[in-house]
Write a protein that holds these residues in place. Structure first.
Motif, mmCIF file in Angstrom:
data_model
loop_
_atom_site.group_PDB
_atom_site.id
_atom_site.type_symbol
_atom_site.label_atom_id
_atom_site.label_comp_id
_atom_site.label_asym_id
_atom_site.label_seq_id
_atom_site.Cartn_x
_atom_site.Cartn_y
_atom_site.Cartn_z
ATOM 1 N N ARG A 132 0.821 -1.209 0.000
ATOM 2 C CA ARG A 132 0.000 0.000 0.000
ATOM 3 C C ARG A 132 0.864 1.272 0.000
ATOM 4 O O ARG A 132 0.523 2.260 -0.654
ATOM 5 C CB ARG A 132 -0.957 -0.026 1.195
ATOM 6 C CG ARG A 132 -1.929 1.127 1.254
ATOM 7 C CD ARG A 132 -2.748 1.324 -0.024
ATOM 8 N NE ARG A 132 -3.708 0.318 -0.343
ATOM 9 C CZ ARG A 132 -4.986 0.327 0.043
ATOM 10 N NH1 ARG A 132 -5.444 1.296 0.786
ATOM 11 N NH2 ARG A 132 -5.797 -0.643 -0.334
ATOM 12 N N VAL A 133 1.983 1.245 0.692
ATOM 13 C CA VAL A 133 2.884 2.410 0.679
ATOM 14 C C VAL A 133 3.337 2.679 -0.754
ATOM 15 O O VAL A 133 3.310 3.819 -1.237
ATOM 16 C CB VAL A 133 4.095 2.190 1.617
ATOM 17 C CG1 VAL A 133 5.180 3.236 1.382
ATOM 18 C CG2 VAL A 133 3.653 2.205 3.080
ATOM 19 N N LEU A 134 3.699 1.599 -1.460
ATOM 20 C CA LEU A 134 4.177 1.758 -2.835
ATOM 21 C C LEU A 134 3.066 2.320 -3.734
ATOM 22 O O LEU A 134 3.319 3.194 -4.572
ATOM 23 C CB LEU A 134 4.681 0.401 -3.367
ATOM 24 C CG LEU A 134 5.497 0.434 -4.654
ATOM 25 C CD1 LEU A 134 6.694 1.374 -4.544
ATOM 26 C CD2 LEU A 134 5.973 -0.976 -5.025
ATOM 27 N N GLU A 135 1.839 1.839 -3.509
ATOM 28 C CA GLU A 135 0.705 2.365 -4.284
ATOM 29 C C GLU A 135 0.559 3.874 -4.084
ATOM 30 O O GLU A 135 0.359 4.615 -5.038
ATOM 31 C CB GLU A 135 -0.586 1.710 -3.765
ATOM 32 C CG GLU A 135 -1.202 0.675 -4.675
ATOM 33 C CD GLU A 135 -2.461 0.119 -4.022
ATOM 34 O OE1 GLU A 135 -3.536 0.681 -4.246
ATOM 35 O OE2 GLU A 135 -2.351 -0.867 -3.246
ATOM 36 N N HIS A 136 0.661 4.310 -2.818
ATOM 37 C CA HIS A 136 0.540 5.744 -2.539
ATOM 38 C C HIS A 136 1.682 6.519 -3.188
ATOM 39 O O HIS A 136 1.487 7.640 -3.660
ATOM 40 C CB HIS A 136 0.520 6.007 -1.025
ATOM 41 C CG HIS A 136 -0.818 5.746 -0.388
ATOM 42 N ND1 HIS A 136 -1.912 6.557 -0.598
ATOM 43 C CD2 HIS A 136 -1.246 4.764 0.439
ATOM 44 C CE1 HIS A 136 -2.949 6.083 0.086
ATOM 45 N NE2 HIS A 136 -2.566 4.987 0.719
ATOM 46 N N LEU A 137 2.859 5.916 -3.216
ATOM 47 C CA LEU A 137 4.000 6.607 -3.844
ATOM 48 C C LEU A 137 3.760 6.746 -5.342
ATOM 49 O O LEU A 137 3.980 7.803 -5.931
ATOM 50 C CB LEU A 137 5.299 5.838 -3.576
ATOM 51 C CG LEU A 137 5.839 5.950 -2.145
ATOM 52 C CD1 LEU A 137 6.987 4.964 -1.921
ATOM 53 C CD2 LEU A 137 6.318 7.370 -1.852
ATOM 54 N N LYS A 138 3.268 5.665 -5.966
ATOM 55 C CA LYS A 138 3.038 5.690 -7.419
ATOM 56 C C LYS A 138 1.930 6.669 -7.783
ATOM 57 O O LYS A 138 1.983 7.311 -8.827
ATOM 58 C CB LYS A 138 2.674 4.280 -7.911
ATOM 59 C CG LYS A 138 3.893 3.363 -7.962
ATOM 60 C CD LYS A 138 3.534 1.997 -8.476
ATOM 61 C CE LYS A 138 4.774 1.116 -8.590
ATOM 62 N NZ LYS A 138 4.432 -0.306 -8.649
ATOM 63 N N GLU A 139 0.924 6.763 -6.907
ATOM 64 C CA GLU A 139 -0.201 7.674 -7.165
ATOM 65 C C GLU A 139 0.132 9.119 -6.795
ATOM 66 O O GLU A 139 -0.662 10.022 -7.028
ATOM 67 C CB GLU A 139 -1.428 7.237 -6.345
ATOM 68 C CG GLU A 139 -2.055 5.937 -6.791
ATOM 69 C CD GLU A 139 -2.642 6.008 -8.197
ATOM 70 O OE1 GLU A 139 -3.291 7.025 -8.506
ATOM 71 O OE2 GLU A 139 -2.420 5.065 -8.976
ATOM 72 N N GLY A 140 1.263 9.304 -6.155
ATOM 73 C CA GLY A 140 1.653 10.657 -5.739
ATOM 74 C C GLY A 140 0.867 11.140 -4.525
ATOM 75 O O GLY A 140 0.792 12.342 -4.249
ATOM 76 N N THR A 141 0.268 10.211 -3.755
ATOM 77 C CA THR A 141 -0.526 10.613 -2.586
ATOM 78 C C THR A 141 0.280 10.535 -1.283
ATOM 79 O O THR A 141 -0.226 10.857 -0.224
ATOM 80 C CB THR A 141 -1.790 9.723 -2.468
ATOM 81 O OG1 THR A 141 -1.411 8.351 -2.682
ATOM 82 C CG2 THR A 141 -2.818 10.106 -3.510
ATOM 83 N N LEU A 142 1.519 10.096 -1.387
ATOM 84 C CA LEU A 142 2.409 10.090 -0.222
ATOM 85 C C LEU A 142 3.702 10.791 -0.625
ATOM 86 O O LEU A 142 4.374 10.365 -1.565
ATOM 87 C CB LEU A 142 2.711 8.646 0.226
ATOM 88 C CG LEU A 142 3.864 8.456 1.221
ATOM 89 C CD1 LEU A 142 3.607 9.192 2.537
ATOM 90 C CD2 LEU A 142 4.090 6.968 1.507
ATOM 91 N N ILE A 170 10.383 1.025 -2.713
ATOM 92 C CA ILE A 170 10.041 2.174 -1.847
ATOM 93 C C ILE A 170 11.309 2.943 -1.476
ATOM 94 O O ILE A 170 11.357 4.168 -1.561
ATOM 95 C CB ILE A 170 9.307 1.698 -0.567
ATOM 96 C CG1 ILE A 170 7.930 1.148 -0.937
ATOM 97 C CG2 ILE A 170 9.186 2.830 0.451
ATOM 98 C CD1 ILE A 170 7.258 0.330 0.158
ATOM 99 N N ILE A 171 12.361 2.189 -1.090
ATOM 100 C CA ILE A 171 13.604 2.861 -0.676
ATOM 101 C C ILE A 171 14.140 3.726 -1.827
ATOM 102 O O ILE A 171 14.676 4.810 -1.601
ATOM 103 C CB ILE A 171 14.666 1.845 -0.187
ATOM 104 C CG1 ILE A 171 14.145 1.113 1.052
ATOM 105 C CG2 ILE A 171 15.982 2.547 0.146
ATOM 106 C CD1 ILE A 171 15.059 0.024 1.580
ATOM 107 N N ASP A 172 13.950 3.263 -3.066
ATOM 108 C CA ASP A 172 14.436 4.045 -4.205
ATOM 109 C C ASP A 172 13.747 5.414 -4.324
ATOM 110 O O ASP A 172 14.279 6.311 -4.961
ATOM 111 C CB ASP A 172 14.267 3.245 -5.505
ATOM 112 C CG ASP A 172 15.319 2.145 -5.616
ATOM 113 O OD1 ASP A 172 16.397 2.293 -4.977
ATOM 114 O OD2 ASP A 172 15.073 1.137 -6.316
#
Ligand code: AMP
Length: 269
Positions: A132-142, A170-172
């Motif tokens: 889920r963290v990765l999803e938020h990163l990809k969507e630009g919501t985190l 995520i670390i990237d």
């Protein structure tokens, strides 16, 4: 190392006060080892069991480091399960209560939209499961541009659950200039490899032995009781101990129903 107090580590009074209200009067062995290193912003690899007080070992330094005025997340904690995310969210909120630290938890099988709007609010620390963290990163919501510390908690569990690729992705996204803390009960080669790739060369390893001395004190006792006295003893115990929360284990579903009905009748549920 004996009899250290939290004050020894130069922790601020508002956090000490919160720890006292949690009844954390002195650091556990893993906290004694980790706190000075974490507060110095060292990269740390910690081999330690759940139950050793490791959440506060990284939670206290994270709370110390938070700049309240900064609205974007300053720390990211990755964990293998939703339950652990919620547990850590609660513990860090308690530690950071007097600093009014905001902790947001994000995990799968739960509304993305609700999490998105929570992440839009002030969020000092984010704790979540990798997918889920990765999803938020990809969507630009985190937003992670202000992240100064990342914690990989229960890294071996994240590996066993197949999350390592997501953890690396995520670390990237994270700033290169950051502190990384890795906690794991065991150190399989894939976890050690993570440390080699993503942590500074001067990282410090801490290995706690598994002796009972390294666990917080949990008082255990038992009472021998005959079948017909069980209900009376249960009422006495609940009255005397007056616990804030308790779990009663029974051997069958029927007994669970009986105990449930009995406690409800007594007004104890
Ligand atoms: P953890 O290993 O983080 O899951 O912590 C295990 C349990 O120890 C949790 O219930 C904590 O609330 C408790 N705990 C953590 N640090 C302390 C401390 N310094 N003193 C007493 N209890 C603690």
């Amino acid at each position: 190392m004996e009899n250290k107090t939290f004050e020894t580590f130069g922790i601020s009074p508002e956090i000490i006060k919160a720890l006292t209200s949690l009844r954390y009067y002195s650091p556990t062995p893993v906290q004694e080892e980790v706190l000075p290193l974490a507060l110095k912003k060292a990269d740390i690899i910690v081999e330690s069991q759940t139950g050793s007080g490791k959440t506060a070992a990284f939670g206290i330094p994270l709370c110390e480091d938070v700049v309240w005025e900064e609205n974007k997340p300053q720390a990211l904690i990755l964990v293998p399960t939703r339950e652990l995310a919620l547990q850590i969210q609660e513990e860090i909120m308690n530690i950071g209560r007097l600093k009014r630290i905001k902790v947001t938890a994000v995990f799968g099988k739960s509304s993305f939209k609700t999490q998105k709007s929570e992440l839009k609010q002030k969020s000092h620390i984010v704790v979540g499961t990798p997918g889920r963290v990765l999803e938020h990163l990809k969507e630009g919501t985190l937003s992670v541009e202000k992240v100064r510390t990342v914690v990989l908690d229960e890294a071996d569990e994240m590996l066993h659950m197949g999350f390592i690729d997501q953890v690396e992705a995520i670390i990237d996204y994270l700033p290169k200039n950051r502190q990384t803390m890795l906690f794991s009960a065991t150190m399989p080669p894939e976890v050690a490899r993570l440390a080699t790739f993503y942590m500074r060369e001067d990282r410090v390893s801490v290995k706690m032995d598994q002796s009972p001395d390294n666990q917080p004190r949990i008082y255990q006792s038992y009472i021998r009781v005959s079948e017909e006295k069980k209900n009376d003893v249960l009422i006495d115990l609940l009255t005397v101990a007056n616990p804030e929360a308790a779990i009663i284990f029974c051997n069958t579903k029927d007994v669970v129903d009986d105990v449930d009905a009995f406690l409800a009748k007594k007004g104890l549920l």
